[in-house]
Design a protein around this motif. Sequence first.
Motif, PDB file in Angstrom:
ATOM      1  N   SER A  35       0.829  -1.208   0.000  1.00 54.06           N
ATOM      2  CA  SER A  35       0.000   0.000   0.000  1.00 54.06           C
ATOM      3  C   SER A  35       0.863   1.258   0.000  1.00 54.06           C
ATOM      4  O   SER A  35       0.561   2.225  -0.709  1.00 54.06           O
ATOM      5  CB  SER A  35      -0.922   0.024   1.220  1.00 54.06           C
ATOM      6  N   ILE A  59      -8.969   8.950   1.592  1.00 56.41           N
ATOM      7  CA  ILE A  59      -8.248   8.135   2.570  1.00 56.41           C
ATOM      8  C   ILE A  59      -8.593   8.578   3.988  1.00 56.41           C
ATOM      9  O   ILE A  59      -8.843   7.754   4.874  1.00 56.41           O
ATOM     10  CB  ILE A  59      -6.728   8.222   2.310  1.00 56.41           C
ATOM     11  N   MET A  60      -8.620   9.889   4.217  1.00 62.96           N
ATOM     12  CA  MET A  60      -8.924  10.393   5.552  1.00 62.96           C
ATOM     13  C   MET A  60     -10.380  10.108   5.942  1.00 62.96           C
ATOM     14  O   MET A  60     -10.671   9.832   7.101  1.00 62.96           O
ATOM     15  CB  MET A  60      -8.635  11.888   5.637  1.00 62.96           C
ATOM     16  N   THR A  63     -10.478   6.466   6.902  1.00 62.88           N
ATOM     17  CA  THR A  63      -9.794   6.294   8.183  1.00 62.88           C
ATOM     18  C   THR A  63     -10.645   6.821   9.325  1.00 62.88           C
ATOM     19  O   THR A  63     -10.744   6.186  10.380  1.00 62.88           O
ATOM     20  CB  THR A  63      -8.437   7.026   8.156  1.00 62.88           C
ATOM     21  N   TYR A  66     -13.515   4.443  10.014  1.00 60.21           N
ATOM     22  CA  TYR A  66     -13.014   3.236  10.666  1.00 60.21           C
ATOM     23  C   TYR A  66     -12.696   3.497  12.136  1.00 60.21           C
ATOM     24  O   TYR A  66     -13.059   2.697  13.010  1.00 60.21           O
ATOM     25  CB  TYR A  66     -11.769   2.718   9.943  1.00 60.21           C
ATOM     26  N   LEU A  67     -12.033   4.606  12.424  1.00 58.92           N
ATOM     27  CA  LEU A  67     -11.662   4.901  13.808  1.00 58.92           C
ATOM     28  C   LEU A  67     -12.881   5.193  14.683  1.00 58.92           C
ATOM     29  O   LEU A  67     -12.924   4.796  15.849  1.00 58.92           O
ATOM     30  CB  LEU A  67     -10.685   6.074  13.857  1.00 58.92           C
ATOM     31  N   THR A  84      -9.147   7.020  20.155  1.00 61.28           N
ATOM     32  CA  THR A  84      -9.574   6.637  18.810  1.00 61.28           C
ATOM     33  C   THR A  84     -10.740   7.498  18.333  1.00 61.28           C
ATOM     34  O   THR A  84     -10.822   7.812  17.146  1.00 61.28           O
ATOM     35  CB  THR A  84      -9.970   5.148  18.764  1.00 61.28           C
ATOM     36  N   SER A  87      -9.199  10.833  17.307  1.00 64.08           N
ATOM     37  CA  SER A  87      -8.463  10.645  16.053  1.00 64.08           C
ATOM     38  C   SER A  87      -9.422  10.509  14.872  1.00 64.08           C
ATOM     39  O   SER A  87      -9.171  11.053  13.786  1.00 64.08           O
ATOM     40  CB  SER A  87      -7.576   9.403  16.137  1.00 64.08           C
ATOM     41  N   GLY A  88     -10.514   9.796  15.059  1.00 68.97           N
ATOM     42  CA  GLY A  88     -11.502   9.648  13.990  1.00 68.97           C
ATOM     43  C   GLY A  88     -12.169  10.965  13.636  1.00 68.97           C
ATOM     44  O   GLY A  88     -12.381  11.273  12.471  1.00 68.97           O
ATOM     45  N   ALA A  91      -9.678  13.034  11.732  1.00 67.71           N
ATOM     46  CA  ALA A  91      -9.537  12.530  10.371  1.00 67.71           C
ATOM     47  C   ALA A  91     -10.714  12.951   9.499  1.00 67.71           C
ATOM     48  O   ALA A  91     -10.554  13.205   8.303  1.00 67.71           O
ATOM     49  CB  ALA A  91      -9.389  11.007  10.376  1.00 67.71           C
TER      50      ALA A  91
END
Length: 114
Positions: A35, A59-60, A63, A66-67, A84, A87-88, A91
């Motif tokens: 990747s 991508i962000m 991400t 997902y977070l 998390t 962070s999510g 993002a």
Amino acid sequence: MENAAEAINNVIDVIAFQRKIERRNILITIIAFSSIIMLLFLVDIMQWEGFIIICLPVIMLATGLYLIGLSIYRFRQRSAYVITLISGILALLFPLFLLVFFCFAFILGGPVPT
């Protein structure tokens, strides 16, 4: 004798489980390196500006989703989830800020057609 046979079976199960974990870790490493190499080639083709404007928001966004999903899962498991979740959210803010920037780019003196 039964205890010895049971102990041998437990050792064999542990060895099989360790091999499974090693295979999984090797697969994760291969996917991560491939990747990274694909992203480097993508940056080379699109240049930095194209990558930041087109690919990085996608991508962000993935991400961030997902977070946030991981933090919800950790919350339900009664585990630490605050980092998390933050962070999510951070993002998810990058694509949002880029969209707002494009909406108000004309105020900042964007390109004028001639």
